[in-house]
Design an enzyme around this catalytic site. Structure first.
Site, PDB file in Angstrom:
ATOM      1  N   LYS A 111       1.152  -0.935   0.190  1.00  0.00           N
ATOM      2  CA  LYS A 111       0.065   0.295  -0.249  1.00  0.00           C
ATOM      3  C   LYS A 111       0.253   1.063   0.057  1.00  0.00           C
ATOM      4  CE  LYS A 111      -1.870   1.235   3.585  1.00  0.00           C
ATOM      5  NZ  LYS A 111      -1.964   3.304   4.429  1.00  0.00           N
ATOM      6  N   ASN A 112       1.691   1.172   1.170  1.00  0.00           N
ATOM      7  CA  ASN A 112       2.650   2.362   1.212  1.00  0.00           C
ATOM      8  C   ASN A 112       3.603   3.011   0.045  1.00  0.00           C
ATOM      9  OD1 ASN A 112       0.882   3.213   2.978  1.00  0.00           O
ATOM     10  ND2 ASN A 112       2.415   2.667   4.370  1.00  0.00           N
ATOM     11  N   ARG A 130      -5.303  10.655   3.983  1.00  0.00           N
ATOM     12  CA  ARG A 130      -3.924  11.869   4.038  1.00  0.00           C
ATOM     13  C   ARG A 130      -2.843  11.279   3.691  1.00  0.00           C
ATOM     14  NH1 ARG A 130      -3.616  14.187   8.432  1.00  0.00           N
ATOM     15  NH2 ARG A 130      -1.557  14.767   8.586  1.00  0.00           N
ATOM     16  N   CYS A 135      -5.634  13.152  12.744  1.00  0.00           N
ATOM     17  CA  CYS A 135      -6.169  12.234  12.377  1.00  0.00           C
ATOM     18  C   CYS A 135      -6.163  11.333  13.900  1.00  0.00           C
ATOM     19  CB  CYS A 135      -5.803  11.296  11.066  1.00  0.00           C
ATOM     20  SG  CYS A 135      -4.218  10.563  12.221  1.00  0.00           S
ATOM     21  N   ARG A 174      -0.042  14.782  12.780  1.00  0.00           N
ATOM     22  CA  ARG A 174       0.379  14.521  11.456  1.00  0.00           C
ATOM     23  C   ARG A 174       0.771  16.089  10.510  1.00  0.00           C
ATOM     24  NH1 ARG A 174      -1.815   8.978   9.327  1.00  0.00           N
ATOM     25  NH2 ARG A 174       0.076   8.909   8.079  1.00  0.00           N
ATOM     26  N   PRO A 175       0.621  16.844  11.197  1.00  0.00           N
ATOM     27  CA  PRO A 175       1.134  17.897  10.020  1.00  0.00           C
ATOM     28  C   PRO A 175       1.978  17.917   9.109  1.00  0.00           C
ATOM     29  CG  PRO A 175       2.627  17.955  11.703  1.00  0.00           C
ATOM     30  CD  PRO A 175       1.723  16.720  12.178  1.00  0.00           C
ATOM     31  N   VAL A 176       1.608  18.607   7.815  1.00  0.00           N
ATOM     32  CA  VAL A 176       3.055  18.403   6.346  1.00  0.00           C
ATOM     33  C   VAL A 176       3.703  19.221   6.392  1.00  0.00           C
ATOM     34  CG1 VAL A 176       1.095  16.813   5.421  1.00  0.00           C
ATOM     35  CG2 VAL A 176       0.615  19.536   4.723  1.00  0.00           C
ATOM     36  N   ASP A 177       3.654  20.054   7.490  1.00  0.00           N
ATOM     37  CA  ASP A 177       4.859  21.088   7.241  1.00  0.00           C
ATOM     38  C   ASP A 177       5.404  20.825   6.981  1.00  0.00           C
ATOM     39  OD1 ASP A 177       5.093  19.762   9.916  1.00  0.00           O
ATOM     40  OD2 ASP A 177       6.964  21.244  10.217  1.00  0.00           O
ATOM     41  N   GLN A 178       6.570  20.115   7.066  1.00  0.00           N
ATOM     42  CA  GLN A 178       7.450  19.827   6.169  1.00  0.00           C
ATOM     43  C   GLN A 178       7.392  19.494   4.744  1.00  0.00           C
ATOM     44  OE1 GLN A 178      10.780  19.377   7.743  1.00  0.00           O
ATOM     45  NE2 GLN A 178       9.487  20.692  10.099  1.00  0.00           N
ATOM     46  N   ASP A 234       4.199   0.645  12.083  1.00  0.00           N
ATOM     47  CA  ASP A 234       2.637   0.068  11.013  1.00  0.00           C
ATOM     48  C   ASP A 234       2.955  -1.347  12.002  1.00  0.00           C
ATOM     49  OD1 ASP A 234       2.571   2.290  10.165  1.00  0.00           O
ATOM     50  OD2 ASP A 234       3.420   1.791   8.250  1.00  0.00           O
ATOM     51  N   ILE A 243       6.455   7.591  17.180  1.00  0.00           N
ATOM     52  CA  ILE A 243       6.705   7.809  15.388  1.00  0.00           C
ATOM     53  C   ILE A 243       5.299   8.609  15.814  1.00  0.00           C
ATOM     54  CG2 ILE A 243       6.217   7.527  13.278  1.00  0.00           C
ATOM     55  CD1 ILE A 243       8.731   6.857  13.983  1.00  0.00           C
ATOM     56  N   ARG A 269      -8.938  -0.228   4.147  1.00  0.00           N
ATOM     57  CA  ARG A 269      -8.001   0.638   3.671  1.00  0.00           C
ATOM     58  C   ARG A 269      -6.959  -0.014   2.828  1.00  0.00           C
ATOM     59  NH1 ARG A 269      -6.990   5.609   6.828  1.00  0.00           N
ATOM     60  NH2 ARG A 269      -6.462   5.892   4.889  1.00  0.00           N
TER      61      ARG A 269
HETATM   62  N1  EPU Z   1       5.892  14.860  10.474  1.00  0.00           N
HETATM   63  C1  EPU Z   1       5.636  16.595  11.144  1.00  0.00           C
HETATM   64  N2  EPU Z   1       5.322  17.694   9.871  1.00  0.00           N
HETATM   65  C2  EPU Z   1       5.892  17.156   8.737  1.00  0.00           C
HETATM   66  C3  EPU Z   1       5.689  15.530   8.456  1.00  0.00           C
HETATM   67  C4  EPU Z   1       5.490  14.669   9.121  1.00  0.00           C
HETATM   68  O1  EPU Z   1       5.652  16.449  11.863  1.00  0.00           O
HETATM   69  O2  EPU Z   1       5.493  17.762   7.399  1.00  0.00           O
HETATM   70  C5  EPU Z   1       5.375  14.071  11.924  1.00  0.00           C
HETATM   71  C6  EPU Z   1       4.402  13.482  11.591  1.00  0.00           C
HETATM   72  O3  EPU Z   1       3.923  13.558  12.927  1.00  0.00           O
HETATM   73  C7  EPU Z   1       4.429  12.093  12.741  1.00  0.00           C
HETATM   74  C8  EPU Z   1       6.331  11.659  11.856  1.00  0.00           C
HETATM   75  O4  EPU Z   1       6.747  13.439  11.677  1.00  0.00           O
HETATM   76  O5  EPU Z   1       4.998  12.154  14.222  1.00  0.00           O
HETATM   77  C9  EPU Z   1       6.428  10.949  11.127  1.00  0.00           C
HETATM   78  O6  EPU Z   1       5.260  10.831  10.116  1.00  0.00           O
HETATM   79  P1  EPU Z   1       5.793  10.902   8.437  1.00  0.00           P
HETATM   80  O7  EPU Z   1       5.658  11.838   7.536  1.00  0.00           O
HETATM   81  O8  EPU Z   1       6.466   9.726   8.004  1.00  0.00           O
HETATM   82  O9  EPU Z   1       4.506   9.800   8.199  1.00  0.00           O
HETATM   83  P2  EPU Z   1       3.634   9.508   7.199  1.00  0.00           P
HETATM   84  O10 EPU Z   1       4.791   9.905   5.825  1.00  0.00           O
HETATM   85  O11 EPU Z   1       2.227  10.034   6.881  1.00  0.00           O
HETATM   86  C10 EPU Z   1       3.407   7.031   6.085  1.00  0.00           C
HETATM   87  C11 EPU Z   1       2.729   5.742   6.445  1.00  0.00           C
HETATM   88  C12 EPU Z   1       2.419   5.587   7.924  1.00  0.00           C
HETATM   89  C13 EPU Z   1       3.640   5.109   8.893  1.00  0.00           C
HETATM   90  C14 EPU Z   1       4.312   5.853   8.356  1.00  0.00           C
HETATM   91  C15 EPU Z   1       5.923   6.029   8.712  1.00  0.00           C
HETATM   92  C16 EPU Z   1       2.241   6.402   3.697  1.00  0.00           C
HETATM   93  C17 EPU Z   1       0.948   6.320   2.921  1.00  0.00           C
HETATM   94  N3  EPU Z   1       2.218   6.467   5.265  1.00  0.00           N
HETATM   95  O12 EPU Z   1       3.060   8.314   6.609  1.00  0.00           O
HETATM   96  O13 EPU Z   1       1.806   3.986   7.194  1.00  0.00           O
HETATM   97  O14 EPU Z   1       3.042   5.009   9.851  1.00  0.00           O
HETATM   98  O15 EPU Z   1       4.434   6.668   7.138  1.00  0.00           O
HETATM   99  O16 EPU Z   1       6.256   4.894   9.123  1.00  0.00           O
HETATM  100  O17 EPU Z   1       3.344   6.157   3.494  1.00  0.00           O
HETATM  101  C18 EPU Z   1      -0.230   2.903   8.132  1.00  0.00           C
HETATM  102  O18 EPU Z   1       0.279   2.493   6.680  1.00  0.00           O
HETATM  103  O19 EPU Z   1      -1.479   2.612   8.533  1.00  0.00           O
HETATM  104  C19 EPU Z   1       0.868   3.856   8.080  1.00  0.00           C
HETATM  105  C20 EPU Z   1      -0.339   5.029   8.681  1.00  0.00           C
END
Ligand code: EPU
Length: 420
Positions: free
Chosen positions: A22-23, A92, A116, A121-125, A304, A326, A396
């Site tokens: 999936k990911n 997301r 969520c 889970r912000p997207v600021d980065q 995960d 995480i 999902r």
């Molecule tokens: N974070 C920020 N700002 C950002 C991005 C991330 O603060 O701009 C924080 C997040 O809140 C979190 C940490 O950084 O605390 C790591 O988050 P990451 O961005 O790596 O997570 P993600 O990319 O949103 C993906 C997977 C998740 C998996 C995580 C960690 C996908 C579509 N989703 O999420 O998968 O848990 O990486 O490995 O690839 C799942 O499949 O059940 C799932 C939640």
């Protein structure tokens, strides 16, 4: 809403074919926006999140053709550059269209994902990185509105390791002018899979799989054909299941190289594991041993898999400490596992699990994808019937989980609204 009924106590025996990841599939589907040519993908899993992504692409005007496990995509003419709230709120990962749309069309509007269940889970980065590449980005009426004539290469160091953040910036950088260096990049195998597709499309990328990825931007990308990697979390989930029930499970089309930390922990728990280039076999006799662990970025133990290994610990011999580093709220399965008789205490981001000799079936509620998987594992090991509600979370991210489990001897069935 569908439910699952599991009658626990059956040992698992037989073979399961692991689906595409999936990911990996989600960013890869979004990467098809980077070219006007046809991209053909194989081993696409049948999941709700994949359907949502294909719907999003179709709404943008992309031609999508799905044929069993293959998807053919052509984003030659788009009629919209907007990812609406209705889709982003259910998934997301829709934020992954931001980088590709901006890089190829110079514009994108993506609804800002809300919080969520598992955390903020912000997207600021993602935003910070694209701004470093010259994009002009505002938040307007709940949307991330991004514009750029042509993105410019930059050195970007994210504040934390982010998987989809790395993916968004990697995709955007392929069409930027000049060189981009992503420091503190995520090293997950799904990033490598995405990079391999991008390279097949003509991108110039090196260092993927390390924490420093270098991208030389090109003017355009072209079509390609790619097979999506096997789902390491699905494989790990089935291995936890056999470790909990006992039995002998052969996983075909798996990739053991991506499962290192999970296999280490399951061996510690007493699962006998054999591997080949594309298979993993897990055999379990007797009661599992308590196995403490701490989630962290790849190659450490994946968040995960936290809920599933915790489920195994609920019936293990001994006490284990589980630390989640995480996501700030990824223990929602704990209250449900306790309903099955588990002994778990939470202290901040740590949970102490004391194994009990037998769980007892009960009615429980799935709260997120991996929490649902942990309840399935616990239900398979529990005595009597477990009913899991809200299994749309499971749909999902797991491809036909109940039929795969039925085929190896589990007593598990889906109840639709009227049944029960
Ligand atoms: N974070 C920020 N700002 C950002 C991005 C991330 O603060 O701009 C924080 C997040 O809140 C979190 C940490 O950084 O605390 C790591 O988050 P990451 O961005 O790596 O997570 P993600 O990319 O949103 C993906 C997977 C998740 C998996 C995580 C960690 C996908 C579509 N989703 O999420 O998968 O848990 O990486 O490995 O690839 C799942 O499949 O059940 C799932 C939640």
């Amino acid at each position: 809403m569908d439910k699952l009924r599991i009658t626990g106590g059956q040992r698992l025996h037989g073979e399961i074919t692991v689906s595409g990841a999936k990911n990996a599939a989600l960013p890869i589907l979004c990467a098809t926006l980077l070219t006007a040519d046809t991209v053909t993908l194989h081993n696409a899993p049948e999941l709700r999140d994949i359907d949502t992504t294909l719907k999003l692409l179709s709404q943008l005007g992309v031609h999508v053709e799905r044929n069993a496990e293959s998807v053919t995509i052509r984003a030659n003419e788009l009629n919209s550059l907007e990812a609406p709230y209705e889709l982003v709120k259910t998934m997301r990962a829709s934020i992954l269209v931001l980088g590709p749309l901006l890089a190829r069309f110079g514009e994108a509007r993506v609804s800002l994902p809300g919080g969520c269940a598992i955390g903020q889970r912000p997207v600021d980065q993602h935003i910070k990185g694209l701004e470093a590449m010259g994009a002009d980005i505002h938040i307007e009426h709940g949307f991330v509105v991004a514009k750029a004539k042509r993105l410019k290469g930059a050195v970007i160091r994210t504040d934390m390791v982010t998987v989809t953040g790395t993916e968004n910036l990697l995709m955007a950088a392929t069409l930027a002018e000049g060189e981009t260096i992503l420091e503190n990049a995520a090293r997950e195998p799904e990033i490598v899979d995405l990079a391999e597709l991008l390279i097949a499309m003509g991108a110039k990328i090196s260092g993927h799989g390390t924490d420093r990825i270098t991208i030389q931007g090109v003017e355009r990308l072209h079509g390609a054909e790619h097979t999506i990697m096997p789902d390491r979390i699905e494989a790990g989930t089935f291995l936890c299941a056999v470790a909990a029930t006992g039995g002998d499970l052969m996983l075909r089309r798996a990739c053991p190289d991506t499962l290192g930390a999970t296999l280490d922990k399951l061996r510690e728990a007493g699962l006998h594991i054999e591997t080949g280039p594309d298979w993993v076999r897990g055999t379990m006799y007797g009661r599992p041993k308590a196995t403490g662990f701490r989630t962290s970025e790849y190659p450490s133990f994946p968040t995960d898999m936290q809920a599933q290994l915790m489920a195994l610990n609920t019936i293990a011999d001994g006490t284990a400490m589980v630390v989640e580093t995480i996501f700030e709220n990824r223990f929602m399965h704990v209250q449900e596992l306790i309903r099955l008789g588990a002994q778990i205490e939470i202290d901040g981001n740590a949970a102490v699990v004391t194994g009990v000799s037998q769980l007892l079936g009960a009615r429980v509620m799935a709260t997120d994808l991996r929490a649902s998987a942990s309840l399935v594992i616990a239900g398979l090991a529990a005595k009597g019937d477990t009913i899991i509600e809200r299994i749309y979370h499971l749909d999902r991210g797991y491809d036909r989980m109940e039929s795969k489990l039925q085929a190896v001897g589990a007593q598990i069935e889906r109840l639709t609204k009227e049944e029960e």
